[in-house]
Scaffold this active site. Structure first.
Site, PDB file in Angstrom:
ATOM      1  N   HIS A   1       0.868  -1.176   0.000  1.00  0.00           N
ATOM      2  CA  HIS A   1       0.000   0.000   0.000  1.00  0.00           C
ATOM      3  C   HIS A   1       0.904   1.225   0.000  1.00  0.00           C
ATOM      4  O   HIS A   1       1.936   1.233   0.678  1.00  0.00           O
ATOM      5  CB  HIS A   1      -0.896  -0.095   1.240  1.00  0.00           C
ATOM      6  CG  HIS A   1      -1.324   1.198   1.826  1.00  0.00           C
ATOM      7  ND1 HIS A   1      -2.168   2.061   1.180  1.00  0.00           N
ATOM      8  CD2 HIS A   1      -1.050   1.767   3.030  1.00  0.00           C
ATOM      9  CE1 HIS A   1      -2.386   3.109   1.964  1.00  0.00           C
ATOM     10  NE2 HIS A   1      -1.720   2.958   3.080  1.00  0.00           N
TER      11      HIS A   1
ATOM     12  N   TYR B   1      -6.068   9.016   2.136  1.00  0.00           N
ATOM     13  CA  TYR B   1      -6.094   9.581   3.485  1.00  0.00           C
ATOM     14  C   TYR B   1      -4.871  10.471   3.693  1.00  0.00           C
ATOM     15  O   TYR B   1      -3.877  10.354   2.951  1.00  0.00           O
ATOM     16  CB  TYR B   1      -6.186   8.483   4.555  1.00  0.00           C
ATOM     17  CG  TYR B   1      -4.990   7.565   4.640  1.00  0.00           C
ATOM     18  CD1 TYR B   1      -3.855   7.933   5.364  1.00  0.00           C
ATOM     19  CD2 TYR B   1      -5.003   6.320   4.028  1.00  0.00           C
ATOM     20  CE1 TYR B   1      -2.756   7.084   5.452  1.00  0.00           C
ATOM     21  CE2 TYR B   1      -3.904   5.474   4.113  1.00  0.00           C
ATOM     22  CZ  TYR B   1      -2.788   5.855   4.819  1.00  0.00           C
ATOM     23  OH  TYR B   1      -1.699   5.029   4.901  1.00  0.00           O
TER      24      TYR B   1
ATOM     25  N   ASP C   1     -27.617 -20.300  18.971  1.00  0.00           N
ATOM     26  CA  ASP C   1     -28.879 -20.990  19.223  1.00  0.00           C
ATOM     27  C   ASP C   1     -29.026 -22.077  18.177  1.00  0.00           C
ATOM     28  O   ASP C   1     -28.696 -21.889  17.015  1.00  0.00           O
ATOM     29  CB  ASP C   1     -30.073 -20.027  19.258  1.00  0.00           C
ATOM     30  CG  ASP C   1     -30.405 -19.425  17.908  1.00  0.00           C
ATOM     31  OD1 ASP C   1     -29.494 -19.288  17.063  1.00  0.00           O
ATOM     32  OD2 ASP C   1     -31.579 -19.062  17.696  1.00  0.00           O
TER      33      ASP C   1
HETATM   34  P1  FAD Z   1       4.005  -6.161  12.613  1.00  0.00           P
HETATM   35  O1  FAD Z   1       4.199  -4.789  13.057  1.00  0.00           O
HETATM   36  O2  FAD Z   1       4.364  -6.499  11.208  1.00  0.00           O
HETATM   37  O3  FAD Z   1       4.783  -7.082  13.605  1.00  0.00           O
HETATM   38  C1  FAD Z   1       5.006  -8.454  13.342  1.00  0.00           C
HETATM   39  C2  FAD Z   1       6.337  -8.809  13.905  1.00  0.00           C
HETATM   40  O4  FAD Z   1       6.545 -10.196  13.790  1.00  0.00           O
HETATM   41  C3  FAD Z   1       7.473  -8.135  13.181  1.00  0.00           C
HETATM   42  O5  FAD Z   1       8.168  -7.343  14.097  1.00  0.00           O
HETATM   43  C4  FAD Z   1       8.321  -9.273  12.654  1.00  0.00           C
HETATM   44  O6  FAD Z   1       9.688  -8.999  12.700  1.00  0.00           O
HETATM   45  C5  FAD Z   1       7.928 -10.394  13.590  1.00  0.00           C
HETATM   46  N1  FAD Z   1       8.136 -11.700  13.002  1.00  0.00           N
HETATM   47  C6  FAD Z   1       7.662 -12.170  11.824  1.00  0.00           C
HETATM   48  N2  FAD Z   1       8.079 -13.415  11.615  1.00  0.00           N
HETATM   49  C7  FAD Z   1       8.817 -13.766  12.689  1.00  0.00           C
HETATM   50  C8  FAD Z   1       9.513 -14.940  13.060  1.00  0.00           C
HETATM   51  N3  FAD Z   1       9.533 -16.019  12.272  1.00  0.00           N
HETATM   52  N4  FAD Z   1      10.159 -14.958  14.237  1.00  0.00           N
HETATM   53  C9  FAD Z   1      10.156 -13.865  15.047  1.00  0.00           C
HETATM   54  N5  FAD Z   1       9.519 -12.735  14.741  1.00  0.00           N
HETATM   55  C10 FAD Z   1       8.853 -12.687  13.573  1.00  0.00           C
HETATM   56  N6  FAD Z   1      -2.878   0.821  10.405  1.00  0.00           N
HETATM   57  C11 FAD Z   1      -3.648   1.754  11.002  1.00  0.00           C
HETATM   58  O7  FAD Z   1      -4.376   1.452  11.912  1.00  0.00           O
HETATM   59  N7  FAD Z   1      -3.624   3.056  10.598  1.00  0.00           N
HETATM   60  C12 FAD Z   1      -2.830   3.457   9.584  1.00  0.00           C
HETATM   61  O8  FAD Z   1      -2.821   4.633   9.249  1.00  0.00           O
HETATM   62  C13 FAD Z   1      -2.048   2.504   8.911  1.00  0.00           C
HETATM   63  N8  FAD Z   1      -1.326   2.865   7.838  1.00  0.00           N
HETATM   64  C14 FAD Z   1      -0.449   1.964   7.292  1.00  0.00           C
HETATM   65  C15 FAD Z   1       0.397   2.396   6.284  1.00  0.00           C
HETATM   66  C16 FAD Z   1       1.363   1.545   5.790  1.00  0.00           C
HETATM   67  C17 FAD Z   1       2.281   2.037   4.703  1.00  0.00           C
HETATM   68  C18 FAD Z   1       1.458   0.221   6.280  1.00  0.00           C
HETATM   69  C19 FAD Z   1       2.497  -0.715   5.796  1.00  0.00           C
HETATM   70  C20 FAD Z   1       0.557  -0.220   7.227  1.00  0.00           C
HETATM   71  C21 FAD Z   1      -0.399   0.642   7.747  1.00  0.00           C
HETATM   72  N9  FAD Z   1      -1.305   0.243   8.735  1.00  0.00           N
HETATM   73  C22 FAD Z   1      -2.086   1.167   9.358  1.00  0.00           C
HETATM   74  C23 FAD Z   1      -1.420  -1.162   9.133  1.00  0.00           C
HETATM   75  C24 FAD Z   1      -0.632  -1.458  10.380  1.00  0.00           C
HETATM   76  O9  FAD Z   1       0.647  -0.956  10.242  1.00  0.00           O
HETATM   77  C25 FAD Z   1      -0.549  -2.933  10.652  1.00  0.00           C
HETATM   78  O10 FAD Z   1      -1.783  -3.537  10.490  1.00  0.00           O
HETATM   79  C26 FAD Z   1      -0.024  -3.213  12.044  1.00  0.00           C
HETATM   80  O11 FAD Z   1       1.124  -2.471  12.292  1.00  0.00           O
HETATM   81  C27 FAD Z   1       0.262  -4.677  12.247  1.00  0.00           C
HETATM   82  O12 FAD Z   1       0.867  -4.876  13.498  1.00  0.00           O
HETATM   83  P2  FAD Z   1       1.406  -6.312  13.900  1.00  0.00           P
HETATM   84  O13 FAD Z   1       2.003  -6.186  15.237  1.00  0.00           O
HETATM   85  O14 FAD Z   1       0.363  -7.316  13.689  1.00  0.00           O
HETATM   86  O15 FAD Z   1       2.493  -6.648  12.797  1.00  0.00           O
HETATM   87  N1  THG Z   2     -33.744 -24.893  11.484  1.00  0.00           N
HETATM   88  C1  THG Z   2     -32.989 -25.812  12.114  1.00  0.00           C
HETATM   89  N2  THG Z   2     -31.968 -25.463  12.894  1.00  0.00           N
HETATM   90  C2  THG Z   2     -31.658 -24.154  13.068  1.00  0.00           C
HETATM   91  C3  THG Z   2     -32.427 -23.159  12.460  1.00  0.00           C
HETATM   92  C4  THG Z   2     -33.501 -23.565  11.649  1.00  0.00           C
HETATM   93  N3  THG Z   2     -30.597 -23.809  13.827  1.00  0.00           N
HETATM   94  C5  THG Z   2     -30.089 -22.470  13.776  1.00  0.00           C
HETATM   95  C6  THG Z   2     -31.208 -21.480  13.759  1.00  0.00           C
HETATM   96  N4  THG Z   2     -32.149 -21.824  12.694  1.00  0.00           N
HETATM   97  C7  THG Z   2     -31.889 -21.542  15.111  1.00  0.00           C
HETATM   98  N5  THG Z   2     -32.960 -20.603  15.234  1.00  0.00           N
HETATM   99  C8  THG Z   2     -34.248 -20.951  15.483  1.00  0.00           C
HETATM  100  C9  THG Z   2     -35.083 -20.001  16.039  1.00  0.00           C
HETATM  101  C10 THG Z   2     -36.376 -20.353  16.395  1.00  0.00           C
HETATM  102  C11 THG Z   2     -36.861 -21.622  16.166  1.00  0.00           C
HETATM  103  C12 THG Z   2     -36.052 -22.547  15.535  1.00  0.00           C
HETATM  104  C13 THG Z   2     -34.728 -22.206  15.202  1.00  0.00           C
HETATM  105  C14 THG Z   2     -38.229 -22.010  16.590  1.00  0.00           C
HETATM  106  N6  THG Z   2     -38.637 -21.571  17.795  1.00  0.00           N
HETATM  107  C15 THG Z   2     -39.950 -21.873  18.319  1.00  0.00           C
HETATM  108  C16 THG Z   2     -40.407 -20.719  19.208  1.00  0.00           C
HETATM  109  O1  THG Z   2     -39.556 -19.966  19.679  1.00  0.00           O
HETATM  110  O2  THG Z   2     -41.590 -20.586  19.391  1.00  0.00           O
HETATM  111  C17 THG Z   2     -40.023 -23.157  19.068  1.00  0.00           C
HETATM  112  C18 THG Z   2     -39.259 -23.206  20.337  1.00  0.00           C
HETATM  113  C19 THG Z   2     -39.566 -24.416  21.172  1.00  0.00           C
HETATM  114  O3  THG Z   2     -40.570 -25.072  20.957  1.00  0.00           O
HETATM  115  O4  THG Z   2     -38.747 -24.655  22.077  1.00  0.00           O
HETATM  116  O5  THG Z   2     -38.903 -22.712  15.904  1.00  0.00           O
HETATM  117  O6  THG Z   2     -34.194 -22.739  11.025  1.00  0.00           O
HETATM  118  N7  THG Z   2     -33.247 -27.095  11.926  1.00  0.00           N
END
Ligand code: FAD
Ligand code: THG
Length: 797
Positions: free
Chosen positions: A224, A249, A538
């Site tokens: 980027h 930005y 659920d």
């Molecule tokens: P990193 O900072 O990459 O840290 C990972 C670490 O793991 C590194 O230090 C590396 O050395 C270590 N590592 C990797 N492999 C190993 C290994 N095998 N053994 C030991 N150590 C290892 N984010 C924002 O929120 N705002 C911004 O404005 C923004 N702008 C950005 C602009 C740029 C140009 C870039 C590049 C990024 C930007 N980001 C921004 C994103 C942000 O920088 C990252 O998402 C964030 O820094 C990631 O942090 P991290 O700690 O996960 O990774």
């Molecule tokens: N069908 C089946 N499984 C499911 C869903 C489904 N699992 C995930 C999700 N959908 C679960 N959600 C619901 C929500 C409500 C009901 C069933 C699944 C339902 N409720 C009745 C009631 O509240 O009146 C009966 C309850 C009871 O008798 O205890 O029917 O779509 N297979």
């Protein structure tokens, strides 16, 4: 495990440092942080991040991660609270900023829509002629990423943590499905660091570390572009700025202006292309000027002063993208003690670290993590080609105005149900969920619209352009057809899990809130709770045999949770891909199916919430008398090979219409059936969510001890003046009091419905509130539920 588990964190970027601080702060002081690079400009992404923190996000969780990050870094003195300004240069964006203001309000971040004059006041270099308005968040600002690393690491070291620079992890050791340590290379040679818990916070190296542990990490590094201007006369400190209509930005560096661009082509970087060992800044690649030129011109359009100066210090900096834009948090499936904290922006770093520390130390997090959990992906979503394509697309779309239902266009289709061919013949309008193609309505049903009053009655309604997107009046006709006749709904995407073995009943009984140890043929609606009593899911649990259960679930997280808890002599199998399901629902369901089967489908012969196996025509089925749309009928399950035959057999009766997801959602909202992940999550308990009936008194189960019937908020239906979309703030007497979860038009009751979380004192039916929809006031009133068929007469007959 010892009370101070030996913990290794791989990576001393901002995530690893934040995690070391959060863990040691909770008493886990035996923490070793390993980094291949020097401390604390390690050469990872954090070393180059300009550190802009815009908190507002459609996701409540992501917004809360950011808000915590801001609070923490401000307190640590590594955050400049200059505020954040997002400007609109198109009417579409200006409208969308209204939606964004709603998210901020819903999730508790203060933000204001401001006019052009105020934008120009906040950013004097803006060309006011280009700007229609802006969204200003005073608490946004700039995190000095490396200083945040130092500050957090410093605290952790003070509590006993060790940080080892120049230590490259080259292997992950494990035994019997549990991590035991990591192999490390350093100037001192090779050694093994033993550990009870290993957390991978290696940023865009994550997939390489994952591979050492046999784990697929769905993350795509992309480059980027970021560059700084030469000094600009008149540039003075101001808020961080986004110009999303041009994917740009901006921030100040003294009198220079930093410009970041997402407008260039995606530049994916494969793991083997990451800077070789010895490279001091592996996160930086050579700046490609030709990619930046258009961005610079666009930047100068908005900030004309840039026309007078050049840019310098450009980089193509690498960081991580996931298929859905969310981070990767959680324990590896199949390798206990090996955790991920990956694909995290600086913006969310402290929040994510806090969540991971809570999971490790307390076994649960106060954040709703369902969007972020590592195990959310379906197998097909782990395919490298998928991860690359979606990662690239997320880069492209990062600033786009996206409708909540809008699917990505590629790679598609991936998962199709056996009914797909018929659905296409019927003119299905397909959107995507969990990799499945799901029809939302069928053009073939358009002739049903006219007799119901036509588009003016069904289509116009109180529905604006946003709520009308990915929607059709045909859905209204399908809803009516379901309530009056009978419709087929493709339930194949419903996750199906088989649990079996002699001890299966005892195991499920321990996991589920409801009594599922009932006789074969029973179906039970139940909840899964986490250790804190929060709702993890659920489910429906059907006992097919003494030692075999079929669970209807919400997604892969359920499969992971159940698998993780299962003892060795209980098997857990995802049977979704090999099977299919059609819901046959409506008052004429019995009339449709009975002539096709020997099963007695009478009310007494096949009770509500029971199941049995039999035949429909030639097709062996499991039939369950369950209906998420609140009508008489059955879910019919069969193997995938016979799905088409089943559909055709039902269709040949001439009775049903095909119903799509849009009608389905409206029907279930009308009936008051909750959708997990939208209406309730781990943040909510059964009683406040209105699901206390699924908790069996006097029974032991995971989460029971944390349950309380004392509640301070409740999920309730609102009848509103207009159809909204979800996530909107709800106000009472001028104060923000809650937010909308599910919303739909109820075609049977003839009113728009919005479910919302509200403080208990505002949940009495008849209470008047306002929904703020794109900044417009939409009056609404709390109603009693269910809104449809409260006497259950439609279902029990
Ligand atoms: P990193 O900072 O990459 O840290 C990972 C670490 O793991 C590194 O230090 C590396 O050395 C270590 N590592 C990797 N492999 C190993 C290994 N095998 N053994 C030991 N150590 C290892 N984010 C924002 O929120 N705002 C911004 O404005 C923004 N702008 C950005 C602009 C740029 C140009 C870039 C590049 C990024 C930007 N980001 C921004 C994103 C942000 O920088 C990252 O998402 C964030 O820094 C990631 O942090 P991290 O700690 O996960 O990774
Ligand atoms: N069908 C089946 N499984 C499911 C869903 C489904 N699992 C995930 C999700 N959908 C679960 N959600 C619901 C929500 C409500 C009901 C069933 C699944 C339902 N409720 C009745 C009631 O509240 O009146 C009966 C309850 C009871 O008798 O205890 O029917 O779509 N297979």
């Amino acid at each position: 495990m010892a009370s101070r588990p030996r913990t290794v964190i791989i990576g001393a970027g901002i995530v690893g440092c934040a995690l070391a601080d959060e863990l040691t702060g909770r008493g886990w002081t035996d923490v070793t942080v390993l980094d291949r690079g020097p401390l604390f400009a390690t050469g990872g992404s954090s070393s180059h991040a300009p550190g802009l923190v815009f908190q507002t996000n459609p996701s409540k969780t992501m917004t809360e991660f950011a808000a915590y990050t801001v609070r923490k870094y401000a307190a640590l003195g590594c955050f400049e609270q200059v505020g954040g300004l997002e400007v609109a240069t198109t009417p579409e964006r200006w409208l969308d900023l209204h939606r964004k203001q709603g998210w901020a309000e819903s999730w508790g971040v203060e933000g204001h829509l401001v006019d052009t004059a105020r934008c120009a006041e906040l950013w004097p270099l803006l060309d006011p002629g280009k700007v229609l308005g802006g969204f200003h968040v005073p608490t946004d600002g700039l995190a000095a990423a490396v200083r945040c690393c130092e500050a957090q690491a410093g605290r952790a070291i003070g509590r006993g943590a060790r940080f080892l620079a120049g230590h490259t992890v080259v292997g992950v050791h494990h035994q019997g499905g549990r991590v035991t340590g990591v192999a490390v290379e350093s100037a001192d040679g090779y050694r093994v660091v033993e550990a009870d818990v290993v957390v991978c916070a290696a940023g865009f190296w994550g997939p390489s570390i994952g591979a050492m542990a046999g784990l697929t990490v769905p993350l795509q590094p992309l480059a980027h572009q970021y560059a700084r201007s030469a000094p600009v006369p008149g540039a003075a400190a101001g808020p961080i700025l986004r110009h999303q209509d041009r994917d740009l930005y901006f921030r100040h560096h003294g009198d220079r202006i930093g410009v970041g661009s997402y407008s260039h082509r995606p530049m994916p970087v494969a793991q083997h292309e990451i800077g070789p060992g010895g490279t001091t800044m592996p996160s930086v690649r050579a700046f490609t000027e030709e990619d930046f030129e258009p961005a610079w011109r666009d930047a100068a359009e908005l900030l004309p002063a840039l026309k007078e100066v050049a840019y310098q210090d450009g980089i193509n900096g690498i960081f991580s993208f996931t298929p859905d834009g969310f981070p990767l948090i959680g324990e590896a499936p199949g390798l206990d003690g090996f955790w991920m904290a990956e694909a995290v922006w600086v913006t969310h770093s402290a929040g994510v670290a806090r969540a991971v520390a809570e999971l490790l130390v307390d076994g649960r997090s106060g954040y709703d993590l369902h969007e972020c959990e590592l195990s959310r992906f379906e197998p097909v979503q782990l395919a490298p080609a998928y991860v690359t394509e979606r990662g690239k697309q997320n880069f492209v779309e990062v600033y786009d105005v996206i409708h909540p239902l809008q699917p990505m266009l590629a790679p598609r289709p991936m998962r199709t149900s056996p009914f797909h061919a018929r659905q296409r013949e019927l003119g299905g309008y397909f959107l995507e969920a969990a990799g499945w193609e799901r029809p939302h309505w069928f053009e073939a049903n358009r002739p049903l619209v006219e007799p119901l009053g036509g588009e003016p009655v069904l289509g116009a309604g109180p529905r604006d352009e946003w709520a009308a997107r990915h929607w059709s009046p045909i859905a209204a006709a399908e809803s009516h057809a379901t309530r009056e006749g009978v419709a087929l709904y493709d339930m194949t995407p419903l996750k199906r899990i088989e649990v079996g073995g002699a001890k299966a009943a005892a195991f499920l009984q321990r996991l589920m809130t409801n009594d599922v140890d009932r006789k074969p043929g029973s179906v039970t609606y139940t909840l899964l709770l986490d250790a804190g009593g929060g709702i993890r899911s659920d489910l429906t649990v059907a006992r097919l045999a003494e030692d075999r259960f079929q669970i209807g679930a919400n997604g892969n997280l359920d499969l992971d949770w159940i698998t993780r808890h299962a003892p060795g002599d209980v098997y857990v199998r995802d049977i979704t891909p090999g099977t299919c399901c059609v819901g046959v629902w409506g008052p004429r369901a019995r009339e449709l199916v009975q002539p096709l089967t020997d099963m007695d489908l009478s009310h007494a012969g096949f009770r509500y919430f029971t199941c049995r196996s039999g035949y429909v025509g030639l097709v062996p089925v499991t039939a369950m008398r369950v209906s998420y749309v609140g009508e008489l009928g059955w879910e019919l399950y069969t193997t995938a090979d016979l799905g088409l035959k089943l559909w055709d057999t039902l269709w040949a009766t001439g009775l049903p219409v095909a119903g799509g997801r849009a009608a389905f959602n409206s029907l279930r909202v009308e009936k008051g059936y909750r959708l997990w992940g939208v209406d309730m999550t781990t943040e909510h308990g059964p009683y406040e969510a209105g699901l206390g009936f699924a908790v069996k008194a006097g029974k032991d189960f995971v989460g029971r001890d944390a349950l309380t019937t004392e509640i301070s908020r409740k999920l309730v239906p609102l009848l509103s003046a207009e159809v909204v979309m979800g996530k909107e703030p709800v106000r009472h007497a001028g104060r923000t009091v809650g937010y909308v979860t599910s919303a739909a038009y109820g075609h049977t009751i003839g009113r728009p419905i919005a479910y919302a979380w509200l403080p208990i004192e505002l949940t009495a039916p008849g209470t008047h509130v306002d929904i703020s929809y794109f900044g417009r006031r939409v009056p609404a009133e709390v109603a009693a539920e269910p809104l449809y068929d409260p006497q259950m007469e439609k279902i029990r007959r």
